[in-house]
Design a protein around this motif. Structure first.
Motif, short mmCIF file in Angstrom:
data_model
loop_
_atom_site.label_atom_id
_atom_site.label_comp_id
_atom_site.label_asym_id
_atom_site.label_seq_id
_atom_site.Cartn_x
_atom_site.Cartn_y
_atom_site.Cartn_z
N LYS A 187 0.80 -1.16 0.06
CA LYS A 187 0.12 -0.17 -0.06
C LYS A 187 0.99 1.35 0.04
O LYS A 187 0.32 2.25 -0.60
N ALA A 188 2.03 1.08 0.73
CA ALA A 188 2.70 2.31 0.90
C ALA A 188 3.63 2.58 -0.41
O ALA A 188 3.87 3.80 -0.95
N ARG A 189 3.94 1.34 -1.24
CA ARG A 189 4.80 1.67 -2.28
C ARG A 189 4.19 1.76 -3.81
O ARG A 189 4.63 2.29 -4.61
N ARG A 190 2.92 1.01 -3.52
CA ARG A 190 1.96 1.15 -4.74
C ARG A 190 0.47 1.62 -4.31
O ARG A 190 -0.41 0.79 -4.72
N PRO A 191 0.43 2.75 -3.84
CA PRO A 191 -1.16 2.89 -3.48
C PRO A 191 -2.24 3.04 -4.65
O PRO A 191 -3.20 2.87 -4.38
N GLU A 192 -1.56 3.23 -5.76
CA GLU A 192 -2.42 3.24 -6.82
C GLU A 192 -3.09 2.01 -7.14
O GLU A 192 -4.20 2.03 -7.88
N ILE A 193 -2.50 0.92 -6.88
CA ILE A 193 -2.99 -0.41 -7.02
C ILE A 193 -3.51 -0.88 -5.72
O ILE A 193 -4.92 -1.40 -5.76
N TYR A 194 -2.81 -0.85 -4.51
CA TYR A 194 -3.31 -1.55 -3.64
C TYR A 194 -4.01 -0.77 -2.35
O TYR A 194 -4.42 -1.42 -1.36
N ASP A 195 -3.93 0.64 -2.49
CA ASP A 195 -4.59 1.20 -1.51
C ASP A 195 -6.01 1.98 -2.28
O ASP A 195 -5.94 3.05 -2.27
#
Length: 159
Positions: free
Chosen positions: A98-106
């Protein structure tokens, strides 16, 4: 101990721990003293920021290592260690994703926007990944937890 030596000690402990209060205490300085020096001395403020950044890079490397390699925990039977089990944390892995890829996982939109990630060229993104890998490798070398390339597999090579 002179003030320059105390400040150097402060920066070293800060680099290792990321904790201002502990670093000040171990250097024999008050928190108010180090904050006053930070406000008045730009070089000290830059060194402070670099020390905190390094501490966070080391923490990030450790968390990625724990998320991907797990943590060995002893197994007890009748009060004695009879073996070990490796535990993995899905929650930690998801936090990192979520921290590194918020556009996908958040998908809830609760995570901070990653400035410039979408506007980054492929070369800039590659340079950033390589920079981060170098920092992680340096942290692992410092901790003595270097991975043998043969164990890491050939993820970078195509079959």
């Amino acid at each position: 101990m002179s003030l320059p030596v105390r400040k150097a000690c402060f920066l070293e402990v800060l680099r290792q721990t990321g904790n201002v209060s502990r670093a000040a205490r171990e250097a024999g300085l008050s928190s108010s003293t180090v904050y006053a020096h930070r406000a008045k001395q730009p070089k000290f403020a830059r060194d402070w920021d670099a020390a905190v950044a390094e501490a966070l890079d080391n923490l990030e490397a450790e968390l990625v290592d724990r998320a991907t390699r797990g943590v060995e925990k002893p197994v007890y039977y009748r009060g004695e260690i009879v073996g070990n089990v490796r535990n993995y944390s899905d929650a930690l892995a998801m936090f990192i994703l979520k921290a590194r890829r918020p556009e996908i996982y958040d998908r809830t939109g609760g995570g901070p926007a990653v400035a410039g990630i979408r506007g980054m060229t492929q070369e800039e993104a590659k340079a950033e990944v390589l920079r981060r890998l170098d920092r992680i490798a340096a942290a692992q070398i410092a901790r003595g937890t270097v991975i043998d390339n043969d164990d890491a597999g050939d993820a970078g090579e195509e079959a």
